[in-house]
Design an enzyme around this catalytic site. Structure first.
Site, PDB file in Angstrom:
ATOM      1  N   HIS A 234       0.839  -1.194   0.000  1.00 15.45           N
ATOM      2  CA  HIS A 234       0.000   0.000   0.000  1.00 15.45           C
ATOM      3  C   HIS A 234       0.877   1.248   0.000  1.00 15.45           C
ATOM      4  O   HIS A 234       2.054   1.212   0.340  1.00 15.45           O
ATOM      5  CB  HIS A 234      -0.891   0.025   1.251  1.00 15.45           C
ATOM      6  CG  HIS A 234      -0.092   0.227   2.506  1.00 15.45           C
ATOM      7  ND1 HIS A 234       0.614  -0.799   3.120  1.00 15.45           N
ATOM      8  CD2 HIS A 234       0.166   1.338   3.225  1.00 15.45           C
ATOM      9  CE1 HIS A 234       1.245  -0.321   4.167  1.00 15.45           C
ATOM     10  NE2 HIS A 234       1.009   0.962   4.261  1.00 15.45           N
ATOM     11  N   ASP A 236       0.651   4.887   1.951  1.00 16.21           N
ATOM     12  CA  ASP A 236      -0.129   5.499   3.031  1.00 16.21           C
ATOM     13  C   ASP A 236      -0.951   6.636   2.447  1.00 16.21           C
ATOM     14  O   ASP A 236      -0.383   7.518   1.798  1.00 16.21           O
ATOM     15  CB  ASP A 236       0.814   6.054   4.116  1.00 16.21           C
ATOM     16  CG  ASP A 236       1.563   4.943   4.843  1.00 16.21           C
ATOM     17  OD1 ASP A 236       2.618   5.232   5.430  1.00 16.21           O
ATOM     18  OD2 ASP A 236       1.095   3.788   4.789  1.00 16.21           O
ATOM     19  N   HIS A 290       4.682   0.121  -0.049  1.00 15.56           N
ATOM     20  CA  HIS A 290       5.455  -0.607   0.956  1.00 15.56           C
ATOM     21  C   HIS A 290       4.550  -1.643   1.618  1.00 15.56           C
ATOM     22  O   HIS A 290       3.329  -1.651   1.389  1.00 15.56           O
ATOM     23  CB  HIS A 290       6.062   0.355   1.992  1.00 15.56           C
ATOM     24  CG  HIS A 290       5.063   1.221   2.692  1.00 15.56           C
ATOM     25  ND1 HIS A 290       4.483   2.343   2.091  1.00 15.56           N
ATOM     26  CD2 HIS A 290       4.526   1.128   3.921  1.00 15.56           C
ATOM     27  CE1 HIS A 290       3.646   2.894   2.947  1.00 15.56           C
ATOM     28  NE2 HIS A 290       3.644   2.183   4.062  1.00 15.56           N
ATOM     29  N   ARG A 300       6.253  -9.273  15.929  1.00 17.23           N
ATOM     30  CA  ARG A 300       6.869  -7.997  15.536  1.00 17.23           C
ATOM     31  C   ARG A 300       5.889  -6.879  15.868  1.00 17.23           C
ATOM     32  O   ARG A 300       4.674  -7.049  15.711  1.00 17.23           O
ATOM     33  CB  ARG A 300       7.202  -7.994  14.046  1.00 17.23           C
ATOM     34  CG  ARG A 300       7.752  -6.666  13.543  1.00 17.23           C
ATOM     35  CD  ARG A 300       8.193  -6.736  12.092  1.00 17.23           C
ATOM     36  NE  ARG A 300       8.697  -5.433  11.665  1.00 17.23           N
ATOM     37  CZ  ARG A 300       7.969  -4.527  11.004  1.00 17.23           C
ATOM     38  NH1 ARG A 300       6.705  -4.809  10.683  1.00 17.23           N
ATOM     39  NH2 ARG A 300       8.473  -3.362  10.662  1.00 17.23           N
TER      40      ARG A 300
HETATM   41  C1  LIG Z   1      -5.720   6.179   7.092  1.00 17.74           C
HETATM   42  C2  LIG Z   1      -5.195   4.971   7.242  1.00 17.74           C
HETATM   43  C3  LIG Z   1      -5.784   3.729   6.687  1.00 17.74           C
HETATM   44  C4  LIG Z   1      -4.734   2.661   7.059  1.00 17.74           C
HETATM   45  C5  LIG Z   1      -4.126   3.219   8.326  1.00 17.74           C
HETATM   46  C6  LIG Z   1      -3.931   4.667   7.957  1.00 17.74           C
HETATM   47  C7  LIG Z   1      -2.760   4.768   6.949  1.00 17.74           C
HETATM   48  C8  LIG Z   1      -2.407   3.424   6.314  1.00 17.74           C
HETATM   49  C9  LIG Z   1      -3.660   2.586   5.957  1.00 17.74           C
HETATM   50  C10 LIG Z   1      -3.415   1.074   5.768  1.00 17.74           C
HETATM   51  C11 LIG Z   1      -2.381   0.564   6.796  1.00 17.74           C
HETATM   52  C12 LIG Z   1      -2.936   0.724   4.363  1.00 17.74           C
HETATM   53  C13 LIG Z   1      -2.966  -0.798   4.144  1.00 17.74           C
HETATM   54  C14 LIG Z   1      -4.391  -1.362   4.363  1.00 17.74           C
HETATM   55  C15 LIG Z   1      -4.950  -1.012   5.765  1.00 17.74           C
HETATM   56  C16 LIG Z   1      -6.419  -1.459   5.791  1.00 17.74           C
HETATM   57  C17 LIG Z   1      -4.237  -1.834   6.839  1.00 17.74           C
HETATM   58  O1  LIG Z   1      -3.543  -2.824   6.521  1.00 17.74           O
HETATM   59  O2  LIG Z   1      -4.382  -1.495   8.044  1.00 17.74           O
HETATM   60  C18 LIG Z   1      -4.840   0.525   5.954  1.00 17.74           C
HETATM   61  C19 LIG Z   1      -5.295   1.223   7.225  1.00 17.74           C
HETATM   62  C20 LIG Z   1      -6.808   1.182   7.431  1.00 17.74           C
HETATM   63  O3  LIG Z   1      -7.573   1.387   6.463  1.00 17.74           O
HETATM   64  O4  LIG Z   1      -7.206   0.942   8.566  1.00 17.74           O
HETATM   65  O1  AKG Z   2       4.766  -2.411  10.228  1.00 14.05           O
HETATM   66  C1  AKG Z   2       5.436  -1.800   9.380  1.00 14.05           C
HETATM   67  O2  AKG Z   2       6.680  -1.819   9.360  1.00 14.05           O
HETATM   68  C2  AKG Z   2       4.727  -0.961   8.318  1.00 14.05           C
HETATM   69  C3  AKG Z   2       3.275  -0.725   8.647  1.00 14.05           C
HETATM   70  C4  AKG Z   2       2.646   0.239   7.661  1.00 14.05           C
HETATM   71  O3  AKG Z   2       3.133   0.472   6.569  1.00 14.05           O
HETATM   72  C5  AKG Z   2       1.399   0.918   8.033  1.00 14.05           C
HETATM   73  O4  AKG Z   2       0.850   0.620   9.132  1.00 14.05           O
HETATM   74  O5  AKG Z   2       0.962   1.785   7.206  1.00 14.05           O
HETATM   75 FE   FE2 Z   3       2.127   2.142   5.582  1.00 16.01          FE
END
Ligand SMILES: C=C1C[C@]23C[C@H]1CC[C@H]2[C@]1(C)CCC[C@@](C)(C(=O)O)[C@H]1[C@@H]3C(=O)O
Ligand code: AKG
Ligand code: FE2
Length: 376
Positions: A234, A236, A290, A300
Site C-alpha cells: 500500500h 499510506d 510498501h 513484531r
Molecule cells: C488512514 C489509514 C488507513 C490505514 C491506516 C492509515 C494509513 C495506512 C492505511 C493502511 C495501513 C494501508 C494498508 C491497508 C490497511 C487497511 C491496513 O492494513 O491497516 C490501511 C489502514 C486502514 O484502512 O485501517
Molecule cells: O509495520 C510496518 O513496518 C509498516 C506498517 C505500515 O506500513 C502501516 O501501518 O501503514
Molecule cells: Fe504504511
C-alpha cells in the site's frame, strides 16, 4: 493468542502447505496471498539517507544544505528517509512498546471491547475479516486518535472511554507519544517546505492543529510466513508517516520494480511521504508502495504515527510548487474525504489517489444534483 484468534476466524477453509518453518501447519485460506504477492527472501536493503535532525536544526549552512539535498533527493525518488538524533526520548517509545505488548497479549474479549466498527477509523482490529474478503493481513492493530488541540480530545480520553481507569497508564503513554510525534511531524514538514522552496510556516500552518492517527501494529508469529503478509502492499493515504519498528525486521519498500528491506534501527524513525502530502507537493514528492512481512519465530511490533491535517484544512499544492512543476495535478480536497474513500470504498494500494479523483468528482456531482452541500 492473536494467531489462535486469526486461525479461528479463518478456520472454515485452510490450505495444507509443504514448505516453511514447520512441516505440518495450516494458514487459513483467507490469509494466503496470491503468488505474485508472496514475500521473497534475499532482498536488497533500500539505501535511505540518515537525516540528523539536531544537526539540521542547529547546524551551519553547509549542514542545512546537505540535509536539504539528501531529503529532497530521497523524497523525489521513493519518499523514505531515516530520522536520527531526532530529540525524542526513546524511554517513552520503550514504554509505548511495553503498552503494546501488554495490550495485544490481553485475552481476546478484553481487546474486543475496543473493537473497531466498519467505517470507523479508531479502535482494535484483528484479521480485518469484516473489511476484506481475502488477502487478509496477519496482524492485529489498535488505532488511537491524536488531536493536537487538546481542548478537543486526547488519546487518553479515547482509551478511558473504553477501559476506564484499567488502562489509564496506556492512555497517558499514547497521549505523551502523540505530543512528541506531532511536534516532530511539524519539524519534518517545515524541513520539507525548505526543500521545496515553500515558506516553512505555510506547511506548519496546515499541520499545527493536526488530527492524526497513532497506529499500533502487532504481527504474531506465523507458521507459514512465506504464504501471507503482515500488512499488504500500500501507499499510506495520509500525509507524513513517522514509523518506529521494534528489533524485528519486516518493513519492505517497492522501488525500481523491486522489493527492498529497511532494517529496523530501534533508535531512529522511518519517515515516509503519504498520498496526501504527495498531492500537496503536486506529485513532486513520492508516496511509495510498501508492506510488512512476518516470520515464524517471534512477534513484531511497529508504531506508525500518521500525521494528518485537521478536518477543515483544504489540501492544495502551494503555487510556489505548481509554478515550478506545472500543471496543477490534483483537485483541492480535505483529508476526511480521502480517508472516507479508504475506509468505505477502496483498499489502499498504489493507485489510491488515481481512484480518488474520479470518486471525488462523482461526490461533487452528486452533491450538485441533489442540491446538498458539496464535500468541499
Ligand atoms: C488512514 C489509514 C488507513 C490505514 C491506516 C492509515 C494509513 C495506512 C492505511 C493502511 C495501513 C494501508 C494498508 C491497508 C490497511 C487497511 C491496513 O492494513 O491497516 C490501511 C489502514 C486502514 O484502512 O485501517
Ligand atoms: O509495520 C510496518 O513496518 C509498516 C506498517 C505500515 O506500513 C502501516 O501501518 O501503514
Ligand atoms: Fe504504511
Amino acid at each position: 493468542m492473536a494467531t489462535e484468534c486469526m486461525m479461528n476466524s479463518g478456520r472454515d477453509s485452510t490450505q495444507r502447505v509443504e514448505f516453511g518453518c514447520s512441516e505440518e501447519s495450516m494458514v487459513p485460506e483467507k490469509f494466503v496471498w496470491p503468488d505474485e504477492f508472496k514475500p521473497k527472501e534475499g532482498l536488497p536493503e533500500l539505501q535511505v539517507p540518515h537525516i540528523d535532525l539536531q544537526k539540521f536544526l542547529s547546524g551551519n549552512q553547509s549542514d542545512i544544505e546537505e540535509t536539504i539535498r539528501l531529503v529532497d533527493e530521497a523524497c523525489k525518488k521513493h519518499g523514505f528517509f531515516l530520522l536520527v538524533n531526532h530529540g525524542v526520548d526513546m524511554e517513552l517509545v520503550k514504554k509505548l512498546h511495553e503498552c503494546m505488548e501488554e495490550f495485544f497479549t490481553f485475552p481476546f474479549d478484553v481487546k474486543q471491547k475496543a473493537q473497531r466498527k466498519f467505517g470507523e477509523n479508531f479502535g482494535y482490529a484483528n484479521s480485518f475479516i469484516g473489511r476484506f474478503s481475502n488477502k487478509l493481513p496477519w496482524k492485529e492493530t489498535l488505532s488511537v486518535p491524536y488531536v493536537a488541540d487538546h481542548q478537543k480530545s486526547t488519546a487518553h480520553d479515547f482509551i478511558f472511554q473504553i477501559y476506564g481507569n484499567e488502562l489509564s497508564h496506556h492512555g497517558k503513554v499514547y497521549q505523551e507519544c502523540g505530543e512528541v510525534l506531532s511536534e516532530l511531524g511539524l519539524k519534518i514538514v517545515e524541513l520539507l517546505g525548505l526543500c521545496l522552496g515553500v515558506p516553512k510556516e505555510k506547511f506548519r500552518k496546515i499541520y499545527e492543529d493536526n488530527e492524526s492517527i497513532m497506529r499500533l501494529n502487532y504481527y504474531p508469529p506465523c507458521e507459514k510466513p512465506e504464504l501471507t503478509l503482515g500488512t499488504g502492499p500500500h501507499c499510506d493515504p495520509t500525509s507524513i508517516t513517522i514509523l518506529h519498528q521494534d528489533h524485528v525486521s519486516g518493513l519492505q519498500v517497492y522501488v525500481d520494480d523491486e522489493w527492498h528491506t529497511i532494517p529496523p534501527t530501534t533508535d531512529s524513525f522511518v519517515i515516509n511521504i503519504g498520498d496526501t502530502f504527495m498531492a500537496l507537493t503536486n506529485g513532486v514528492y513520492k508516496s511509495c508502495l510498501h508492506r510488512a512481512v512476518v516470520n515464524c519465530k517471534e512477534s513484531r511490533k511497529s508504531m506508525a504515527f500518521f500525521l494528518n491535517p485537521a478536518a477543515d484544512k483544504v489540501v492544495r499544492a502551494p503555487d510556489e510548487v505548481v509554478e515550478k512543476n506545472p500543471p496543477r495535478k490534483f483537485p483541492d480536497f480535505t483529508w476526511p474525504m480521502l480517508l472516507e474513500l479508504t475506509q468505505k470504498f477502496y483498499r489502499s494500494d498504489s493507485n489510491t489517489l488515481k481512484a480518488f479523483i474520479p470518486w471525488l468528482e462523482e461526490q461533487q456531482k452528486l452533491a450538485k444534483d441533489t442540491n446538498t452541500a458539496p464535500p468541499l
